[in-house]
Write an enzyme that holds these catalytic residues in place. Structure first.
Site, PDB file in Angstrom:
ATOM      1  N   CYS A   2      40.312  32.760  27.454  1.00 26.71           N
ATOM      2  CA  CYS A   2      39.792  31.724  26.577  1.00 26.71           C
ATOM      3  C   CYS A   2      40.514  30.419  26.912  1.00 26.71           C
ATOM      4  O   CYS A   2      41.510  30.417  27.615  1.00 26.71           O
ATOM      5  CB  CYS A   2      40.071  32.071  25.122  1.00 26.71           C
ATOM      6  SG  CYS A   2      39.506  33.719  24.677  1.00 26.71           S
ATOM      7  N   ARG A  27      36.608  28.608  31.229  1.00 30.29           N
ATOM      8  CA  ARG A  27      37.441  29.764  30.885  1.00 30.29           C
ATOM      9  C   ARG A  27      36.737  30.735  29.957  1.00 30.29           C
ATOM     10  O   ARG A  27      37.224  31.848  29.723  1.00 30.29           O
ATOM     11  CB  ARG A  27      38.737  29.292  30.223  1.00 30.29           C
ATOM     12  CG  ARG A  27      39.577  28.393  31.085  1.00 30.29           C
ATOM     13  CD  ARG A  27      40.808  27.933  30.356  1.00 30.29           C
ATOM     14  NE  ARG A  27      41.717  29.027  30.101  1.00 30.29           N
ATOM     15  CZ  ARG A  27      42.664  29.425  30.937  1.00 30.29           C
ATOM     16  NH1 ARG A  27      42.818  28.826  32.095  1.00 30.29           N
ATOM     17  NH2 ARG A  27      43.460  30.428  30.632  1.00 30.29           N
ATOM     18  N   TRP A  75      36.089  33.665  25.445  1.00 31.23           N
ATOM     19  CA  TRP A  75      35.466  34.718  26.243  1.00 31.23           C
ATOM     20  C   TRP A  75      35.776  35.999  25.476  1.00 31.23           C
ATOM     21  O   TRP A  75      36.926  36.409  25.366  1.00 31.23           O
ATOM     22  CB  TRP A  75      36.059  34.758  27.643  1.00 31.23           C
ATOM     23  CG  TRP A  75      35.376  35.723  28.561  1.00 31.23           C
ATOM     24  CD1 TRP A  75      34.116  35.613  29.073  1.00 31.23           C
ATOM     25  CD2 TRP A  75      35.909  36.939  29.089  1.00 31.23           C
ATOM     26  NE1 TRP A  75      33.834  36.691  29.884  1.00 31.23           N
ATOM     27  CE2 TRP A  75      34.914  37.519  29.916  1.00 31.23           C
ATOM     28  CE3 TRP A  75      37.128  37.609  28.961  1.00 31.23           C
ATOM     29  CZ2 TRP A  75      35.100  38.723  30.596  1.00 31.23           C
ATOM     30  CZ3 TRP A  75      37.309  38.799  29.645  1.00 31.23           C
ATOM     31  CH2 TRP A  75      36.306  39.344  30.448  1.00 31.23           C
ATOM     32  N   ASN A 101      44.447  33.211  22.827  1.00 33.48           N
ATOM     33  CA  ASN A 101      43.906  33.764  24.072  1.00 33.48           C
ATOM     34  C   ASN A 101      44.746  34.989  24.393  1.00 33.48           C
ATOM     35  O   ASN A 101      45.968  34.911  24.392  1.00 33.48           O
ATOM     36  CB  ASN A 101      44.031  32.710  25.187  1.00 33.48           C
ATOM     37  CG  ASN A 101      43.713  33.271  26.554  1.00 33.48           C
ATOM     38  OD1 ASN A 101      42.993  34.263  26.681  1.00 33.48           O
ATOM     39  ND2 ASN A 101      44.251  32.640  27.581  1.00 33.48           N
ATOM     40  N   GLY A 102      44.087  36.122  24.655  1.00 32.44           N
ATOM     41  CA  GLY A 102      44.823  37.350  24.975  1.00 32.44           C
ATOM     42  C   GLY A 102      44.335  38.491  24.101  1.00 32.44           C
ATOM     43  O   GLY A 102      43.237  38.416  23.542  1.00 32.44           O
ATOM     44  N   GLU A 481      32.011  38.572  50.280  1.00 28.92           N
ATOM     45  CA  GLU A 481      32.101  37.365  49.455  1.00 28.92           C
ATOM     46  C   GLU A 481      30.718  36.722  49.293  1.00 28.92           C
ATOM     47  O   GLU A 481      30.371  36.255  48.204  1.00 28.92           O
ATOM     48  CB  GLU A 481      33.117  36.395  50.073  1.00 28.92           C
ATOM     49  CG  GLU A 481      33.246  35.039  49.404  1.00 28.92           C
ATOM     50  CD  GLU A 481      33.683  35.084  47.939  1.00 28.92           C
ATOM     51  OE1 GLU A 481      34.022  36.153  47.419  1.00 28.92           O
ATOM     52  OE2 GLU A 481      33.653  34.011  47.305  1.00 28.92           O
ATOM     53  N   LYS A 485      28.802  36.100  45.670  1.00 32.81           N
ATOM     54  CA  LYS A 485      28.284  34.806  45.192  1.00 32.81           C
ATOM     55  C   LYS A 485      26.863  34.977  44.635  1.00 32.81           C
ATOM     56  O   LYS A 485      26.522  34.417  43.602  1.00 32.81           O
ATOM     57  CB  LYS A 485      28.250  33.759  46.311  1.00 32.81           C
ATOM     58  CG  LYS A 485      29.567  33.247  46.837  1.00 32.81           C
ATOM     59  CD  LYS A 485      30.459  32.613  45.812  1.00 32.81           C
ATOM     60  CE  LYS A 485      31.434  33.630  45.300  1.00 32.81           C
ATOM     61  NZ  LYS A 485      32.615  33.237  44.635  1.00 32.81           N
ATOM     62  N   GLU A 488      27.054  36.859  41.252  1.00 35.53           N
ATOM     63  CA  GLU A 488      27.667  36.076  40.181  1.00 35.53           C
ATOM     64  C   GLU A 488      26.721  35.031  39.612  1.00 35.53           C
ATOM     65  O   GLU A 488      26.637  34.879  38.394  1.00 35.53           O
ATOM     66  CB  GLU A 488      28.914  35.337  40.699  1.00 35.53           C
ATOM     67  CG  GLU A 488      30.112  36.206  40.914  1.00 35.53           C
ATOM     68  CD  GLU A 488      31.290  35.433  41.485  1.00 35.53           C
ATOM     69  OE1 GLU A 488      32.404  35.604  40.992  1.00 35.53           O
ATOM     70  OE2 GLU A 488      31.102  34.660  42.451  1.00 35.53           O
ATOM     71  N   HIS A 504      24.490  54.936  56.933  1.00 30.80           N
ATOM     72  CA  HIS A 504      24.940  56.110  56.180  1.00 30.80           C
ATOM     73  C   HIS A 504      24.496  56.054  54.715  1.00 30.80           C
ATOM     74  O   HIS A 504      25.140  56.655  53.859  1.00 30.80           O
ATOM     75  CB  HIS A 504      26.461  56.242  56.269  1.00 30.80           C
ATOM     76  CG  HIS A 504      26.949  56.471  57.659  1.00 30.80           C
ATOM     77  ND1 HIS A 504      26.585  57.581  58.403  1.00 30.80           N
ATOM     78  CD2 HIS A 504      27.731  55.721  58.472  1.00 30.80           C
ATOM     79  CE1 HIS A 504      27.146  57.515  59.605  1.00 30.80           C
ATOM     80  NE2 HIS A 504      27.838  56.383  59.677  1.00 30.80           N
ATOM     81  N   LYS A 603      36.347  32.352  34.503  1.00 28.17           N
ATOM     82  CA  LYS A 603      37.009  31.953  35.758  1.00 28.17           C
ATOM     83  C   LYS A 603      38.229  32.816  36.049  1.00 28.17           C
ATOM     84  O   LYS A 603      38.511  33.136  37.189  1.00 28.17           O
ATOM     85  CB  LYS A 603      37.404  30.486  35.689  1.00 28.17           C
ATOM     86  CG  LYS A 603      38.115  29.992  36.932  1.00 28.17           C
ATOM     87  CD  LYS A 603      37.244  29.068  37.731  1.00 28.17           C
ATOM     88  CE  LYS A 603      37.786  28.781  39.099  1.00 28.17           C
ATOM     89  NZ  LYS A 603      37.011  29.412  40.158  1.00 28.17           N
TER      90      LYS A 603
HETATM   91  C1  G6P Z   1      37.311  36.328  37.896  1.00 26.49           C
HETATM   92  C2  G6P Z   1      36.540  35.189  38.550  1.00 26.49           C
HETATM   93  C3  G6P Z   1      36.471  35.393  40.062  1.00 26.49           C
HETATM   94  C4  G6P Z   1      37.873  35.553  40.628  1.00 26.49           C
HETATM   95  C5  G6P Z   1      38.624  36.693  39.941  1.00 26.49           C
HETATM   96  C6  G6P Z   1      40.084  36.727  40.346  1.00 26.49           C
HETATM   97  O1  G6P Z   1      36.585  37.489  37.958  1.00 26.49           O
HETATM   98  O2  G6P Z   1      35.236  35.091  38.001  1.00 26.49           O
HETATM   99  O3  G6P Z   1      35.864  34.264  40.666  1.00 26.49           O
HETATM  100  O4  G6P Z   1      37.802  35.800  42.004  1.00 26.49           O
HETATM  101  O5  G6P Z   1      38.588  36.503  38.523  1.00 26.49           O
HETATM  102  O6  G6P Z   1      40.695  35.554  39.901  1.00 26.49           O
HETATM  103  P1  G6P Z   1      42.052  34.985  40.460  1.00 26.49           P
HETATM  104  O7  G6P Z   1      42.340  33.799  39.619  1.00 26.49           O
HETATM  105  O8  G6P Z   1      43.074  36.079  40.301  1.00 26.49           O
HETATM  106  O9  G6P Z   1      41.851  34.648  41.895  1.00 26.49           O
END
Ligand code: G6P
Length: 608
Positions: A2, A27, A75, A101-102, A481, A485, A488, A504, A603
């Site tokens: 959050c 966040r 969040w 937050n937490g 990756e 993307k 996400e 496979h 994030k």
């Molecule tokens: C979340 C984000 C991702 C990120 C991951 C790890 O899931 O949505 O984009 O790669 O956390 O985050 P970090 O800050 O540890 O790289």
């Protein structure tokens, strides 16, 4: 996770808090709320499910006049997203209010206890217990009451508490969740990260776990949970508020994709000197580095894919066993770890709970821990013996882009430096690498330019029901990756697979509606990759190839080609990912998705 922001001073608190919440919205965006002690001495609370815009609508652009307040963007973890569960939460008297937050892990037990003592809890959240614990402990001094409440909490928290009867005072505390203090002239701030307050002050204090910050306008006192005074240094944020704004781009993600050439230059700044590579951050651990016989990388999400490049290079260049493990799994099957194990924790935010927990475990078992992170002062830096910063500037879009390329590059630099120190690579090899590194930012800019076709392509592929991404060797992390993307931000299924594994199983998914995206840049595995690409083509799948400029062969085999410049193989994921980011971006736009704030994501995730 959050976002939290708090303010006390001479400005109008409402606009400061709303501005901060907008900047922290990446966040979490399940709900947003603010609380103010108004100039009339009332406690005013407004909160709404959904984005900050809903809260702004509810306030009709006119929060009451106040010089103190706190705000939160959520969040959801405990309790579904709703107006009721939105923060701030208040006590029975309606005088004390809290944002958090937490996760309060013992909140069920505390709820039961509080209810038995006559407290009435209204929401389904863990946070509300904090307001009631402070209420019970309050004897006229808010900081004392907060410290008493904290001693009852188990779990993780960054929180800010305000009392109507102490109308200039904010008390903040952190444990396993980020919180910083902003030091202003006659004003003070609290925030989850600097983006929320950098427009007002660049002077910040990174609180450590267990710290309690007692704020008055222009005055900050820090203690531990028992009230013992603690001194913390003031750091200066090295970037401006504009760095965390869109700067004319329609989305942060597009801006951050375009910032990649600069991010690569910054990641090398001070580290690529003349013909050699030097990471001064490693100086304090040189002796221990000389002894390592194994490397373990831990990370989550995008950072994990970057770490795959790092671990295969470490293995290749250092000649020691190296691997990457998803941080959330690391603890359940930890490898043998001892003082000769180098553990590299890769995390953009430096706050991901799983990565921190894994790094802590490694540290407890005696490993040498190095953090690779974008965030100075973040929690991971406290777990590590040395930290290497990405220097990529703030990344706001939830989907990581520039920090992926900066992570890969930083891991290449780290590996080069360690392998030279261990005598495993020659100076000539390093000079060759440096030559390529110097060309990289311009090549990234060229890759962006060449990807202009991605926008038109996305309109043709927007009807796909899913995607299969394949790559081999260094192309494999880029494929993973690229697929992430798509998932996400366009909410389409996309699977990243090792190209050799296609046959496979996943090949059965391919048809005219499931295109195959193949990372087929120049490399030692090129021919094999081409065979896999043709396997897809034979199943009627449309094939998108990411290929090296000048490869005439591939244009005949693929439906569409996304070109990138040639580079050294270990650097190839940095360029190969760029068209994949842009393709995913334009797919999300074509499908009408919320690019910067995709549903259900945040994030960084500060819960396990
Ligand atoms: C979340 C984000 C991702 C990120 C991951 C790890 O899931 O949505 O984009 O790669 O956390 O985050 P970090 O800050 O540890 O790289």
């Amino acid at each position: 996770m959050c976002g939290i922001v708090g303010y006390t001073g001479l400005r109008q608190a409402g606009p400061v808090l709303l501005d901060g919440l907008r900047r922290l919205e990446y966040r979490g965006y399940d709900s947003a709320g603010i609380a103010l002690v108004t100039d009339d001495g009332d406690l005013f609370v407004e909160k709404r499910a959904g984005k900050v815009a809903n809260l702004e609508d509810a306030l009709a652009g006119d929060p009451p006049s106040a010089g103190i307040g706190l705000g939160h963007t959520r969040w959801a973890t405990h309790g579904r997203p709703s107006d009721l569960n939105a923060h701030p939460h208040s006590d029975c008297t309606g005088r004390i209010t809290v944002v958090h937050n937490g996760i309060v892990e013992n909140f069920r037990e505390l709820r039961g206890e509080l209810a038995a003592h006559g407290h009435s809890l209204k929401s389904e959240t863990d946070t509300e217990v904090v307001a009631h614990l402070v209420e019970d402990a309050y004897k006229g001094d808010l900081a004392d009451a907060v410290r008493a409440a904290l001693r009852r909490l188990e779990g993780a928290y960054a929180l800010v508490v305000m009392h109507r009867d102490e109308p200039e005072r904010l008390v903040g505390a952190r444990f396993n969740a980020p919180l910083i203090v902003g030091v202003g002239d006659g004003e003070s701030f609290l925030a989850s990260d600097a983006a929320a307050i950098v427009a007002y002050t660049k002077k910040v204090i990174f609180l450590a776990d267990g710290d309690v910050a007692d704020l008055l306008p222009g005055k900050v006192t820090i203690t531990d949970r028992d009230g013992n005074a603690i001194q913390r240094v003031i750091d200066i944020i090295p970037w401006s508020a504009e760095a965390a704004e869109k700067g004319g781009y329609p989305h942060f993600m597009l801006k951050e994709i375009h910032e990649q050439p600069t991010a690569l230059t910054s990641a090398m700044a001070g580290r690529v000197r003349g013909e050699t590579i030097c990471l001064e951050e490693l100086d304090p651990i040189r002796e221990r580095l000389a002894d390592i016989d194994r490397v373990e990388m831990i990370a989550c999400g995008t950072a994990y894919f970057a770490s795959l490049v790092g671990s295969s290079l470490m293995q290749d260049w250092l000649g020691v066993s190296a691997r990457s493990t998803v941080a959330s799994e690391f603890r359940y099957s930890p490898p043998p770890i001892d003082a000769r194990t180098l553990v590299v924790a890769v995390t953009q935010s430096g706050e991901t709970a799983d990565t921190i927990a894994a790094a802590r475990l490694a540290g407890d078992r005696g490993a040498l821990v190095v953090a690779v992170t974008n965030t100075v002062g973040s929690a991971i830096t406290r777990e590590a013996h040395a930290s290497v910063f990405l220097q990529a500037g703030p990344e706001v879009a939830v989907a990581a882009t520039k920090t992926f390329v900066a992570q890969v590059l930083t891991l290449v630099l780290l590996t080069a430096e360690v392998s030279r120190q261990l005598g495993r690579r020659t100076l000539e090899q390093e000079h060759e690498l440096v030559k390529e590194l110097r060309l990289l930012p311009a090549k990234a800019a060229r890759a962006i330019e060449l990807s202009s076709v991605a926008e038109e392509m996305a309109t043709r592929y927007a009807d796909a029901v899913g995607f299969m991404y394949i790559g081999r060797a260094f192309g494999y992390p880029a494929a993973l990756e690229g697929a992430l993307k798509i998932k996400e931000i366009s909410y389409l299924h996309a699977e990243g697979y090792a190209a050799g594994e296609l046959k496979h199983g996943p090949i059965s998914l391919l048809d005219a509606d499931v295109p195959l995206v193949a990372v087929a840049t120049r490399s030692v595995v090129y021919e094999k990759l081409i065979s896999n690409l043709m396997e897809g083509q034979a199943r009627d799948a449309r094939v998108i190839a990411v290929a090296t400029e000048g490869d005439e062969n591939i244009a005949k085999l693929a439906t569409d080609v996304l070109w990138v410049p040639d580079t050294a193989e270990p650097l190839s994921p940095i360029l190969a990912v760029i068209p994949l980011q842009l393709f995913a971006y334009h797919m999300a736009v074509a499908r009408g998705r919320d690019v910067d704030q995709p549903r259900n994501l945040a994030k960084s995730v500060t819960v396990e």
